[in-house]
Design an enzyme around this catalytic site. Structure first.
Site, PDB file in Angstrom:
ATOM      1  N   GLY A   1      -1.178   2.386  -5.828  1.00  0.00           N
ATOM      2  CA  GLY A   1      -1.643   3.529  -6.619  1.00  0.00           C
ATOM      3  C   GLY A   1      -0.858   4.798  -6.344  1.00  0.00           C
ATOM      4  NE  ARG A   2      -0.736   5.052   0.049  1.00  0.00           N
ATOM      5  CZ  ARG A   2      -1.583   4.027   0.148  1.00  0.00           C
ATOM      6  NH1 ARG A   2      -2.572   3.904  -0.734  1.00  0.00           N
ATOM      7  NH2 ARG A   2      -1.464   3.129   1.096  1.00  0.00           N
TER       8      ARG A   2
ATOM      9  CE  LYS B   1      -2.399  -1.979  -8.072  1.00  0.00           C
ATOM     10  NZ  LYS B   1      -1.877  -1.995  -6.719  1.00  0.00           N
TER      11      LYS B   1
ATOM     12  CG  HIS C   1       1.164  37.866   1.220  1.00  0.00           C
ATOM     13  ND1 HIS C   1       1.398  39.136   1.694  1.00  0.00           N
ATOM     14  CD2 HIS C   1       2.310  37.457   0.618  1.00  0.00           C
ATOM     15  CE1 HIS C   1       2.640  39.497   1.361  1.00  0.00           C
ATOM     16  NE2 HIS C   1       3.206  38.494   0.714  1.00  0.00           N
TER      17      HIS C   1
ATOM     18  CD  GLU D   1     -14.640   8.515  -7.975  1.00  0.00           C
ATOM     19  OE1 GLU D   1     -14.385   7.321  -8.265  1.00  0.00           O
ATOM     20  OE2 GLU D   1     -14.783   8.920  -6.811  1.00  0.00           O
TER      21      GLU D   1
ATOM     22  CD  GLU E   1      -5.144   6.275  -0.728  1.00  0.00           C
ATOM     23  OE1 GLU E   1      -4.275   5.986  -1.560  1.00  0.00           O
ATOM     24  OE2 GLU E   1      -6.313   6.565  -1.054  1.00  0.00           O
TER      25      GLU E   1
ATOM     26  CE  LYS F   1     -12.669   3.663  -3.651  1.00  0.00           C
ATOM     27  NZ  LYS F   1     -11.574   2.820  -4.099  1.00  0.00           N
TER      28      LYS F   1
HETATM   29  O1  F6P Z   1      -9.896   5.166  -3.552  1.00  0.00           O
HETATM   30  C1  F6P Z   1      -8.545   5.185  -3.308  1.00  0.00           C
HETATM   31  C2  F6P Z   1      -7.745   4.658  -4.471  1.00  0.00           C
HETATM   32  O2  F6P Z   1      -7.818   3.272  -4.511  1.00  0.00           O
HETATM   33  C3  F6P Z   1      -6.312   5.128  -4.398  1.00  0.00           C
HETATM   34  O3  F6P Z   1      -5.547   4.363  -3.558  1.00  0.00           O
HETATM   35  C4  F6P Z   1      -5.903   5.077  -5.830  1.00  0.00           C
HETATM   36  O4  F6P Z   1      -4.763   5.831  -6.087  1.00  0.00           O
HETATM   37  C5  F6P Z   1      -7.147   5.637  -6.494  1.00  0.00           C
HETATM   38  O5  F6P Z   1      -8.228   5.137  -5.720  1.00  0.00           O
HETATM   39  C6  F6P Z   1      -7.333   5.280  -7.937  1.00  0.00           C
HETATM   40  O6  F6P Z   1      -7.385   3.905  -8.140  1.00  0.00           O
HETATM   41  P1  F6P Z   1      -7.252   3.300  -9.591  1.00  0.00           P
HETATM   42  O7  F6P Z   1      -5.924   3.664 -10.128  1.00  0.00           O
HETATM   43  O8  F6P Z   1      -7.435   1.830  -9.428  1.00  0.00           O
HETATM   44  O9  F6P Z   1      -8.352   3.894 -10.443  1.00  0.00           O
END
Ligand code: F6P
Length: 519
Positions: free
Chosen positions: A262-263, A205, A379, A211, A348, A488
């Site tokens: 995002g979620r 987003k 199990h 990452e 979250e 972060k």
């Molecule tokens: O660090 C949390 C977060 O902002 C989530 O809310 C989100 O889904 C994820 O990182 C990824 O964010 P983006 O889609 O901006 O890379």
């Protein structure tokens, strides 16, 4: 909009009294013995989902009082505010309109607020373009591998849904999901693919997530080093930051809006891997299933509204019984990634300790959500559910009809789910102690006719609205996530120190670990 925090209502005080008088000691075995209509009275129907709540520590009076709590807290008004596109995400000054991503338009759009209607035009334009692109990729047999690079909401939803709809997936293509900055993950995928037959989807987003950007840069460098040409054909960005994607060097982009959290984004361009995997018709059915649940949530009275009643149960268990976790038990291998997906959605969204005004709350909020495929869980950790010292409400997720024809399997699977719920409730007397099971352990049983794109869409929307309602009752903003930011920032500060060894200003533990990592 009038929102009243749950602990400031009359219903809250009445529930406290009810809990002390009866709720604390309610015995499910006696409740069933006393009321032959309990199953029917405590079952709910919503689009694609049947819910049996009768094995929960509730009765008619508790349910009525919980429903009164929702009414007094202003859940209906808050719900309307969300559907009207108001800025319900107050700390980020944004609307939360993920429901619009699955709105079919047409005559039904007339009921939407004017601003929301305007956004719907754009939503459908992007959806049509994205589905056309998905179709083009599906037909392109030279593309054999699709690699989604994204994390959190830009990974979990697509990954969960592609697995859930495995029987519909185009088996001419393999789907890979790379989320972690741990290079083992990306390099394991790169070992399996070739540049000329791979499509990389950079899914973020913000298009700034460390990452994802690290993985995207490494994938692009690998692509070029391996002789790959035509970035436009082999890289596509799914983002609300189209400008950053262009700067990264990707021209094929599908955008979405800041009002999609995002979620809550698997219904948007972030869902492209799903659309490539199952095709536009199935993607649209997933949206239709979710829309049907949106309509149920928007219009059903509180007392028969499934997301509302599930959220009230969450409050009852968390704030009155003090249960700190909830376990998910899916009895369908397609739901393998569902617990992970719901962990983000619930924890979250509602893992917050202050109300919308920033005031510290005097009560706990989201429980820890955990679990895995229940056939394996039985199990492994179910021992603790039956005999551990904590009471852990559990949610069984079952499917009536399956998509395989292996004889005997499904009845055994269903029998296990039913038996576990029964055993948790009934328990077992044993004077010797070790075989004694206290029973009276609560569970909810959710049942789908079949795991289809539509029922999956409805199930996920059910959870989204349940989370919204619980957040509404707790008085929190379910749509921000400030808690993830500090880590972060600190990681950015620490990263160069791993090369330089500079530990100035660090606490002794971090400095000690840094020295050890460099030695
Ligand atoms: O660090 C949390 C977060 O902002 C989530 O809310 C989100 O889904 C994820 O990182 C990824 O964010 P983006 O889609 O901006 O890379």
């Amino acid at each position: 909009m009038t929102r009243i925090r749950c602990d400031r209502t009359r219903a809250w005080a009445a529930l406290r009294e009810l809990y002390d008088a009866r709720g604390r000691t309610l015995d499910l075995r006696q409740a069933f013995a006393a009321d032959s209509g309990r199953f029917a009275a405590l079952s709910l129907e919503a689009p694609h989902v049947f819910a049996d709540l009768s094995k929960n520590l509730i009765d008619a009076e508790i349910c009525d009082q919980l429903t009164a709590l929702a009414a007094e807290c202003g859940v209906e008004e808050h719900r309307h505010a969300m559907f009207r596109g108001e800025l319900v995400n107050s700390t980020e000054h944004r609307a939360a309109m993920h429901f619009l991503l699955r709105h079919p338009g047409g005559a039904a759009a007339g009921a939407l607020a004017p601003y929301v209607q305007g956004q719907l035009v754009e939503v459908h334009a992007v959806l049509d373009a994205m589905l056309a692109y998905a179709q083009q990729v599906r037909e392109d047999r030279s593309i054999t591998d699709v690699v989604n690079i994204g994390i959190g909401g830009s990974d979990l939803g697509p990954q969960m849904a592609v697995l859930a709809m495995d029987v519909l997936v185009d088996h001419g293509k393999r789907f890979h999901f790379v989320s972690s900055v741990d290079g083992h993950e990306l390099s394991a995928v790169l070992r399996q693919v070739r540049p000329e037959s791979t499509l990389f989807l950079v899914s973020s987003k913000s298009f700034t997530t460390q990452e994802t950007m690290t993985n995207a840069h490494s994938a692009k460098a690998w692509f070029t080093a391996q002789g790959g040409t035509d970035i436009a054909r082999h890289f596509c960005a799914l983002t609300s930051n189209v400008e950053a994607a262009r700067q990264f060097g990707v021209d094929t982009t599908f955008g979405f809006w800041d009002w999609v959290g995002g979620r809550y984004s698997m219904w948007s361009a972030i869902g492209l891997p799903i659309a490539i995997a199952v095709g536009s018709e199935h993607f649209r059915s997933m949206l239709a299933g979710a829309h049907a649940m949106d309509e149920h949530f928007r219009t059903a009275p509180l007392a028969s509204n499934m997301p509302v009643q599930l959220a009230l149960l969450d409050v009852w268990y968390r704030n009155f019984h003090g249960f700190a976790t909830r376990s998910l038990a899916p009895y369908h291998s397609g739901l393998f990634r569902l617990p992970g997906y719901l962990r983000q959605l619930e924890m979250e969204s509602n893992g917050k300790r202050v109300d919308e005004q920033g005031q510290v709350l005097g009560y706990p909020t989201a429980p820890v959500i955990w679990g895995e495929l229940a056939a394996n869980g039985q199990h492994a950790y179910f021992q603790m559910l039956h005999q551990g010292s904590d009471v852990i409400p559990i949610e069984f997720l079952t499917v009536k009809r399956v998509a395989h024809d292996l004889p005997g399997h499904h009845h055994k699977l269903l029998a296990n789910g039913l038996a576990q719920a029964q055993a948790l409730m009934l328990g077992q007397q044993d004077d010797g102690g070790h075989r004694h099971m206290p029973g009276n352990r609560p569970s909810t049983f959710l049942l789908l006719e079949e795991l289809t794109p539509a029922s999956l869409g409805a199930l996920i929307a059910l959870y989204e609205h349940r989370v919204f309602t619980a957040g509404s009752l707790w008085g929190i903003n379910s749509f921000d996530q400030w808690g993830v930011e500090l880590g972060k920032v600190l990681a950015k500060n620490i990263e160069p120190r791993l090369s330089s060894g500079d530990s100035t200003g660090l606490d002794a533990s971090t400095a000690g670990l840094l020295r050890r990592l460099r030695s």
